[in-house]
Design a protein around this motif. Sequence first.
Motif, PDB file in Angstrom:
ATOM      1  N   MET A  81       0.896  -1.207   0.010  1.00  0.00           N
ATOM      2  CA  MET A  81       0.097   0.037  -0.191  1.00  0.00           C
ATOM      3  C   MET A  81       0.787   1.162  -0.113  1.00  0.00           C
ATOM      4  SD  MET A  81      -3.324   0.839   0.907  1.00  0.00           S
ATOM      5  CE  MET A  81      -4.263   1.866   1.925  1.00  0.00           C
ATOM      6  N   TRP A  82       1.697   1.198   0.975  1.00  0.00           N
ATOM      7  CA  TRP A  82       2.511   2.563   0.835  1.00  0.00           C
ATOM      8  C   TRP A  82       3.577   2.570  -0.037  1.00  0.00           C
ATOM      9  CZ3 TRP A  82       0.281   5.855   3.899  1.00  0.00           C
ATOM     10  CH2 TRP A  82      -0.560   5.352   4.942  1.00  0.00           C
ATOM     11  N   ILE A 256       3.753  -4.699  17.768  1.00  0.00           N
ATOM     12  CA  ILE A 256       2.449  -4.682  18.622  1.00  0.00           C
ATOM     13  C   ILE A 256       2.136  -5.907  19.376  1.00  0.00           C
ATOM     14  CG2 ILE A 256       0.095  -4.688  17.699  1.00  0.00           C
ATOM     15  CD1 ILE A 256       0.470  -3.318  15.044  1.00  0.00           C
ATOM     16  N   GLN A 283       1.041   3.992  10.256  1.00  0.00           N
ATOM     17  CA  GLN A 283       0.247   3.932  11.258  1.00  0.00           C
ATOM     18  C   GLN A 283       0.751   3.075  12.593  1.00  0.00           C
ATOM     19  OE1 GLN A 283      -2.431   1.591   7.832  1.00  0.00           O
ATOM     20  NE2 GLN A 283      -3.508   2.012   9.684  1.00  0.00           N
ATOM     21  N   GLY A 285       2.544   4.551  14.726  1.00  0.00           N
ATOM     22  CA  GLY A 285       2.859   5.590  15.391  1.00  0.00           C
ATOM     23  C   GLY A 285       2.090   5.465  16.558  1.00  0.00           C
ATOM     24  N   PHE A 286       0.938   4.614  16.692  1.00  0.00           N
ATOM     25  CA  PHE A 286       0.248   4.684  17.906  1.00  0.00           C
ATOM     26  C   PHE A 286       0.905   3.966  19.064  1.00  0.00           C
ATOM     27  CE2 PHE A 286      -0.604   0.394  16.660  1.00  0.00           C
ATOM     28  CZ  PHE A 286      -0.903  -0.300  17.821  1.00  0.00           C
TER      29      PHE A 286
ATOM     30  N   ASN B  70      -4.034   6.294   1.714  1.00  0.00           N
ATOM     31  CA  ASN B  70      -4.365   6.364   2.888  1.00  0.00           C
ATOM     32  C   ASN B  70      -5.126   5.006   2.977  1.00  0.00           C
ATOM     33  OD1 ASN B  70      -6.626   6.043   1.328  1.00  0.00           O
ATOM     34  ND2 ASN B  70      -8.010   7.708   2.195  1.00  0.00           N
ATOM     35  N   PRO B  71      -5.275   4.805   4.413  1.00  0.00           N
ATOM     36  CA  PRO B  71      -5.851   3.400   4.935  1.00  0.00           C
ATOM     37  C   PRO B  71      -7.168   3.158   3.963  1.00  0.00           C
ATOM     38  CG  PRO B  71      -5.721   4.842   6.736  1.00  0.00           C
ATOM     39  CD  PRO B  71      -5.033   5.476   5.600  1.00  0.00           C
ATOM     40  N   ALA B 225      -9.551   5.520  10.432  1.00  0.00           N
ATOM     41  CA  ALA B 225      -9.759   3.857  10.194  1.00  0.00           C
ATOM     42  C   ALA B 225      -8.391   3.130  10.182  1.00  0.00           C
ATOM     43  CB  ALA B 225     -10.340   3.764   8.665  1.00  0.00           C
ATOM     44  N   SER B 226      -7.923   3.250  11.527  1.00  0.00           N
ATOM     45  CA  SER B 226      -6.602   2.511  11.561  1.00  0.00           C
ATOM     46  C   SER B 226      -6.427   2.256  13.298  1.00  0.00           C
ATOM     47  CB  SER B 226      -5.701   3.524  11.335  1.00  0.00           C
ATOM     48  OG  SER B 226      -5.729   4.632  12.118  1.00  0.00           O
ATOM     49  N   GLU B 227      -5.399   1.861  13.487  1.00  0.00           N
ATOM     50  CA  GLU B 227      -4.993   1.561  15.150  1.00  0.00           C
ATOM     51  C   GLU B 227      -5.273   2.878  15.760  1.00  0.00           C
ATOM     52  OE1 GLU B 227      -3.271   0.724  12.526  1.00  0.00           O
ATOM     53  OE2 GLU B 227      -2.455  -1.404  12.771  1.00  0.00           O
ATOM     54  N   ASN B 228      -4.492   3.848  15.137  1.00  0.00           N
ATOM     55  CA  ASN B 228      -4.710   5.105  15.750  1.00  0.00           C
ATOM     56  C   ASN B 228      -6.054   5.574  16.187  1.00  0.00           C
ATOM     57  OD1 ASN B 228      -2.798   6.810  17.078  1.00  0.00           O
ATOM     58  ND2 ASN B 228      -3.210   8.602  15.384  1.00  0.00           N
ATOM     59  N   VAL B 231      -6.844   4.363  19.391  1.00  0.00           N
ATOM     60  CA  VAL B 231      -6.569   5.073  20.401  1.00  0.00           C
ATOM     61  C   VAL B 231      -7.510   6.417  20.764  1.00  0.00           C
ATOM     62  CG1 VAL B 231      -4.557   6.654  21.045  1.00  0.00           C
ATOM     63  CG2 VAL B 231      -4.190   4.350  20.111  1.00  0.00           C
ATOM     64  N   ILE B 256      -7.229  -2.538  18.140  1.00  0.00           N
ATOM     65  CA  ILE B 256      -5.822  -2.764  18.529  1.00  0.00           C
ATOM     66  C   ILE B 256      -5.469  -1.687  19.224  1.00  0.00           C
ATOM     67  CG2 ILE B 256      -3.440  -2.813  17.778  1.00  0.00           C
ATOM     68  CD1 ILE B 256      -3.985  -4.312  15.236  1.00  0.00           C
ATOM     69  N   GLY B 257      -5.729  -0.390  18.734  1.00  0.00           N
ATOM     70  CA  GLY B 257      -5.468   0.696  19.539  1.00  0.00           C
ATOM     71  C   GLY B 257      -6.220   1.046  20.812  1.00  0.00           C
TER      72      GLY B 257
END
Lengths: 341, 341
Positions: A81-82, A256, A283, A285-286, B70-71, B225-228, B231, B256-257
């Motif tokens: 993806m990235w 993780i 992603q 960074g959390f 982007n995710p 829409a992510s782990e963050n 959080v 996860i977050g």
Amino acid sequence: MSGIRALARRLELSIGTVSRALNGRPDVNPATRDRVLNAAREMGYRPNQSGRALRHGRTSTVGLVMETGNPSTLGGDSFFMWLVDALQEELAVAGLDLVILPCHSADDPIAFLERQVARRAVDALIISATRRQDARIAYLAGSDTPFVALGRSETPGDYAWIDLDFETVARESVERLAALGHRRIAVAVPQGDANLAHLYLRGYRAAVAALGLPDDPALVLRTSASENGGVEVAQAILAMDPRPTAVMLGHEMMAIGLYSTLERAGLRPGADLSVVGFRQNPQLGFLSPSLACFRLDLGELGRALGRSVVDVLASPAGLKPGRLIWPMGFEPGPSMEPPPL
Amino acid sequence: MSGIRALARRLELSIGTVSRALNGRPDVNPATRDRVLNAAREMGYRPNQSGRALRHGRTSTVGLVMETGNPSTLGGDSFFMWLVDALQEELAVAGLDLVILPCHSADDPIAFLERQVARRAVDALIISATRRQDARIAYLAGSDTPFVALGRSETPGDYAWIDLDFETVARESVERLAALGHRRIAVAVPQGDANLAHLYLRGYRAAVAALGLPDDPALVLRTSASENGGVEVAQAILAMDPRPTAVMLGHEMMAIGLYSTLERAGLRPGADLSVVGFRQNPQLGFLSPSLACFRLDLGELGRALGRSVVDVLASPAGLKPGRLIWPMGFEPGPSMEPPPL
DNA sequence: GGTAGCGTCGGAAACGTTTACGGTGGTGGT
DNA sequence: ACCACCACCGTAAACGTTTCCGACGCTACC
């Protein structure tokens, strides 16, 4: 239907002239050229890919092979993806399109490549997650298909590749941990024949030997390349006696699972167990405390990969293929502390 | 070079006969056919994709559009990895190849589709992560390109789609939580115009209204829409007063977050805050306590998607396109408990 | 005024396939 | 002996594009 023929008929020109006008050839009257371009835009004309490819003998398309069915050995799932973003952009400036070719890991990868190559649907291939012994490279290097490997291999052959400098990453990880006072340092890599894991371990062992740190085979952990692998790493470390005071992670996603398992056991990354890893996924960074890591910018890597592909396609066969060992910078973080006591 | 011509010359046959033999036509001597097939295998002959496509007017390739940069709104990055496998397999039985077409989310998606369509490099397209108002669907439905949408949309038009039954998932999530005694139930969805988020909220609101639960706008959280995002969800919930006793997650990665943030705050998922989510990624099994969730088998979905594409390509234009609302089963887990006290 | 040169365009071949059509040789029937 | 038929194979056109080659009209020059 809406091919160049219809366009020519409508303009009362020959298809040859229309084609020359569209392709910016000099021998066409500027007024005619404008007329053609306007009509083409108006009719939404796009050259048929098959016709053009047939005539040219090339498709102006490069294929990025993606292994599906198991987590990618290199850097987790979101890797593509990235990476793809910048790669595509870089290829576009050379007029190349990018498609991703999914290859089921249970299928024969050689047969898959063979199909892609022989049918001539792509001009070049990119393979990734190279193994220490990689039959794909042996096959492609023996064929006449231009390709670039993301990752090197011990398989002999002249081919272009870009590889992460995981050996230096591992060596420097050991050195930085040792500088903080750590001596028993565990290392985790994905199981399997991935060359990256091999390089990581080589760097680890070299540094451990150079610094005179304990060289205990039990400190080397091989787990799955995923969050779950991190869980396994944490469990293994918690069961060790004496327990290592630091661990280096050869795969991004392990952090993780490691973090969550440590915290559930009442331990804090950094204070109770130093962690240094590798990170390419924005992603991630959390994580808290944030992970000390060597960081890879997949955008830059993608651009370099694109340039490499363009070079390979442009260079006459027989020219020395480009090779690149990709350095990565260290990013400090509170997950690295001096060992407790 | 190694086209059908060389094969024919070597066999002292006409290219027509060779082609018929290769394609299994009846009007060719069995002995000749064997001779041709053997020689083809021996020479490693593969029909040139461009030539065949040009002749047939179709490429036997379908393109799966993947948004990069982007995710993905639906299910995180690894979504494609797990879906593509079965999709490819299902398409293969119909003689179709699959390529993934990366589309940078910053670019104009319509222009991207237009390019893919007009150049006729694929016979059909699959788009995913549909928005509530989706210009891509409007464009494709107006063109003559067969396509299947993974996710419906409120954009009008006759087109085939498969969508997750997120409305039922949300409704049932509320009902199950309410049955355990929860009344203040938070809900988190990705921000943006994703139709899945809309459906999820609709189901949530319908159930909340039907059960007479408190309908507080503050309970609806929109994060990334992510782990963050998870959080952020946890932080928002921890800051609420009165604090909800349960939360439903409309995106997989949020769990996860959320988990890690809760545990760092000294709270346990389940005992202190019930969590019910959604899961499609096999790798998410590492979560502990394991997540109560509605579970999607991406393999089955991929196969259904493949069949849908085959149907669309086989059906004469004008036939009613297939639509499917994909049900998902509930999988209990200790992350759901009665509310504390 | 013939001709060389230039600008502009049409004609046609070619890329590799597939397939409709026709042709050949052989067999069978009347 | 003739015709019909069948099995098998070659011929050629077609898909859409690009590009080489030649042709045309015109200007300019000797």
